[in-house]
Design a protein around this motif. Sequence first.
Motif, PDB file in Angstrom:
ATOM      1  N   MET A  91       0.883  -1.379  -0.138  1.00 44.81           N
ATOM      2  CA  MET A  91      -0.004  -0.197   0.015  1.00 44.81           C
ATOM      3  C   MET A  91       0.869   1.334  -0.040  1.00 44.81           C
ATOM      4  O   MET A  91       0.531   2.388  -0.535  1.00 44.81           O
ATOM      5  N   PHE A  92       1.755   1.280   0.984  1.00 45.61           N
ATOM      6  CA  PHE A  92       2.586   2.549   0.754  1.00 45.61           C
ATOM      7  C   PHE A  92       4.049   2.435   0.401  1.00 45.61           C
ATOM      8  O   PHE A  92       5.197   2.893   0.852  1.00 45.61           O
ATOM      9  N   LYS A  93       4.001   1.550  -0.862  1.00 47.79           N
ATOM     10  CA  LYS A  93       5.253   1.283  -1.294  1.00 47.79           C
ATOM     11  C   LYS A  93       5.875   2.703  -1.868  1.00 47.79           C
ATOM     12  O   LYS A  93       7.278   2.947  -1.548  1.00 47.79           O
ATOM     13  N   ASN A  94       5.118   3.811  -2.286  1.00 49.01           N
ATOM     14  CA  ASN A  94       5.770   4.855  -2.986  1.00 49.01           C
ATOM     15  C   ASN A  94       4.725   5.872  -2.869  1.00 49.01           C
ATOM     16  O   ASN A  94       3.249   5.453  -2.361  1.00 49.01           O
ATOM     17  N   GLU A  95       4.826   7.157  -3.407  1.00 47.59           N
ATOM     18  CA  GLU A  95       3.863   8.249  -3.193  1.00 47.59           C
ATOM     19  C   GLU A  95       2.490   7.788  -4.232  1.00 47.59           C
ATOM     20  O   GLU A  95       1.344   8.209  -3.870  1.00 47.59           O
ATOM     21  N   SER A  96       2.909   7.071  -5.220  1.00 46.47           N
ATOM     22  CA  SER A  96       1.676   6.528  -6.178  1.00 46.47           C
ATOM     23  C   SER A  96       0.831   5.619  -5.782  1.00 46.47           C
ATOM     24  O   SER A  96      -0.365   5.853  -5.715  1.00 46.47           O
ATOM     25  N   THR A  97       1.461   4.602  -5.150  1.00 45.19           N
ATOM     26  CA  THR A  97       0.615   3.831  -4.578  1.00 45.19           C
ATOM     27  C   THR A  97      -0.153   4.210  -3.193  1.00 45.19           C
ATOM     28  O   THR A  97      -1.450   3.605  -3.066  1.00 45.19           O
ATOM     29  N   SER A  98       0.437   5.025  -2.388  1.00 42.17           N
ATOM     30  CA  SER A  98      -0.239   5.229  -1.413  1.00 42.17           C
ATOM     31  C   SER A  98      -1.157   6.621  -1.247  1.00 42.17           C
ATOM     32  O   SER A  98      -1.710   7.140  -0.598  1.00 42.17           O
ATOM     33  N   LYS A  99      -1.199   7.182  -2.596  1.00 44.03           N
ATOM     34  CA  LYS A  99      -1.837   8.425  -2.625  1.00 44.03           C
ATOM     35  C   LYS A  99      -3.479   8.515  -2.174  1.00 44.03           C
ATOM     36  O   LYS A  99      -3.995   9.456  -1.579  1.00 44.03           O
ATOM     37  N   TYR A 100      -4.060   7.301  -2.590  1.00 42.67           N
ATOM     38  CA  TYR A 100      -5.302   7.158  -2.135  1.00 42.67           C
ATOM     39  C   TYR A 100      -5.969   6.553  -0.714  1.00 42.67           C
ATOM     40  O   TYR A 100      -6.959   6.581  -0.355  1.00 42.67           O
ATOM     41  N   PHE A 101      -4.772   5.989  -0.161  1.00 35.88           N
ATOM     42  CA  PHE A 101      -4.924   5.300   0.964  1.00 35.88           C
ATOM     43  C   PHE A 101      -4.852   6.301   2.188  1.00 35.88           C
ATOM     44  O   PHE A 101      -3.898   6.998   2.296  1.00 35.88           O
ATOM     45  N   ASP A 102      -5.634   6.285   3.111  1.00 36.17           N
ATOM     46  CA  ASP A 102      -5.742   7.192   4.288  1.00 36.17           C
ATOM     47  C   ASP A 102      -5.295   6.279   5.369  1.00 36.17           C
ATOM     48  O   ASP A 102      -5.001   7.064   6.658  1.00 36.17           O
ATOM     49  N   GLY A 103      -5.265   5.013   5.361  1.00 35.58           N
ATOM     50  CA  GLY A 103      -4.881   4.306   6.385  1.00 35.58           C
ATOM     51  C   GLY A 103      -4.928   2.897   6.232  1.00 35.58           C
ATOM     52  O   GLY A 103      -5.281   2.352   5.203  1.00 35.58           O
ATOM     53  N   THR A 104      -5.074   2.195   7.463  1.00 34.93           N
ATOM     54  CA  THR A 104      -4.808   0.719   7.295  1.00 34.93           C
ATOM     55  C   THR A 104      -5.869   0.088   8.435  1.00 34.93           C
ATOM     56  O   THR A 104      -5.984   0.822   9.657  1.00 34.93           O
ATOM     57  N   ALA A 105      -6.524  -0.647   8.242  1.00 34.71           N
ATOM     58  CA  ALA A 105      -7.544  -1.542   9.149  1.00 34.71           C
ATOM     59  C   ALA A 105      -7.033  -2.842   9.320  1.00 34.71           C
ATOM     60  O   ALA A 105      -6.587  -3.550   8.782  1.00 34.71           O
ATOM     61  N   ILE A 106      -7.265  -3.218  10.713  1.00 43.43           N
ATOM     62  CA  ILE A 106      -6.777  -4.382  11.382  1.00 43.43           C
ATOM     63  C   ILE A 106      -7.717  -5.115  12.321  1.00 43.43           C
ATOM     64  O   ILE A 106      -8.720  -4.509  12.888  1.00 43.43           O
ATOM     65  N   HIS A 107      -7.695  -6.431  12.367  1.00 43.40           N
ATOM     66  CA  HIS A 107      -8.809  -7.211  13.457  1.00 43.40           C
ATOM     67  C   HIS A 107      -7.624  -7.866  14.265  1.00 43.40           C
ATOM     68  O   HIS A 107      -6.502  -7.998  14.085  1.00 43.40           O
ATOM     69  N   TRP A 108      -8.249  -8.683  15.316  1.00 45.54           N
ATOM     70  CA  TRP A 108      -7.520  -9.164  16.523  1.00 45.54           C
ATOM     71  C   TRP A 108      -7.587 -10.482  16.534  1.00 45.54           C
ATOM     72  O   TRP A 108      -6.760 -11.363  17.405  1.00 45.54           O
ATOM     73  N   TYR A 109      -8.062 -11.433  15.625  1.00 46.57           N
ATOM     74  CA  TYR A 109      -8.325 -12.774  15.455  1.00 46.57           C
ATOM     75  C   TYR A 109      -7.032 -13.698  15.469  1.00 46.57           C
ATOM     76  O   TYR A 109      -7.090 -14.703  15.612  1.00 46.57           O
TER      77      TYR A 109
END
Length: 504
Positions: A273-291
Amino acid sequence: MKLRKHYLWTVMVLLMISCGEEKLPLEVEVFETAANGNKVKPIALVNSNEASSEIRILPEEKYQTITGFGGSFTEASAHLLNQMGKENRKKILEAYFGENGAQYSLTRTHINSCDFSLGNYSYANIANDVNLEHFSIEEDKDDLIPMIKEAMAISKDGFKIIASPWTAPPWMKDNNDWRGGKLRPEFRNTWALFFSKYVEAYSMEGIPIWGITVENEPLGNDNNWESMHFSPDEMTDFVQNYLGPQLENDGHQVKILGYDQNREHLDEWVDSMFKNESTSKYFDGTAIHWYASTYEVFPDALQYAHQKAPNKYLIQTEACVDAEVPKWKDDQWYWSKEATDWGWDWAPESDKHLHPKYVPVFRYARDIIGCLNNWVDGWVDWNMVLDRQGGPNWFKNWCVAPVIVDPDKDEVYFTPLYYTLKHFSKFIRPGAFRIGFNNTDDSLLVTAAQNPDGSIVVVVLNQNLEEKNVTLSLGEASNNMQIAPHALQTMVITNPTQIVTNAN
């Protein structure tokens, strides 16, 4: 923080320096939930000279800004509320969103159906309707939408909503099934448009969607219920070239969160997702679970995700006591090491150690504290309300919720899990900063935050069978505190700025 008087118990400790000059008092409000029966109960401090450890608050050390805490609107929960009497329906929603309740500030809901729906459904049922001319959220208007609107009317400060799809409609997938499979390449534009129409449709109902996740559990769930598979690079490509541009072109300011599954695979997802500026442009963050574990927080993975994208959201979007049927009006079960999860039976041998029996209250408190101390800025529980079977769930994937109801008898049971979540959601408000602390007792789990109003909140979990006496310190002010066995305490320091200013 403005709290109603019946929640308060202010303790003013006058500290003296050696010359006899009176120091500014440390004003502390203490609330406790414990196996002894206390439920976010205001308690008096018991002064003791026996404190053998110290929790020193360091407000000058600032970390992430808190987005919020809360639970999820599901069709199962909304359907149950529709069956409850008017008084109990309001009681439940007030308990979650009211000023005297947990004051949830961050929530989640599902796009299309999920396992906690009454059956499979989609907002786009007409096959090959590539322009989604027949798109409709009519399915949600009897249950989900009324529940959300009533919660909005009750909430004084409002709350954010994250929406997540479990799957695209089967006709968009390579296996033409609700379960498993992948999005067919020719429908990437259509699936991106689907998100945009969903956000717009909910907005037209007066419900703003703050954020979306691209796919709930993209690694799948063994084809048990609704799912759709993505690899990290496939999801990144979809967001970069389809979903992000579609939402941008349609003028939607909604946040996009990637991944949305367990933490043990987090590294490879944030790398993509955050490889570079182009890939991360539209990602505002990351979601996770606890399982992935009943006790392990995976701090290294969380730290890595933060370092990879330090200015992005890192939000825990789903957690529940799974593989269990709720225990009805049995508080002690929730304080006992009796619960098991899916991994108790099904985890591969190499992962069995991550899934021992556990204490449900401890699992919740440990995870929230561990997440906060490792850069997570939001924490969202799963279903707000389930029945005594742990449903309804069309796949019979029974789970536990903080509030259990018996709609036939119009009865409500607030489990200890509800009060555990309230210790965080009510007292640590959106916009707070997590702050530093030193804790000399490794058997106590601690986190601390400073609210926008200046108050400092310290949450302490005592998993021990004996009470603990500790010194709570801020600047030159301190007081000895007593924490009951098997207890969670929230301590609110209401005058920290005065103390620190006075000390300087």
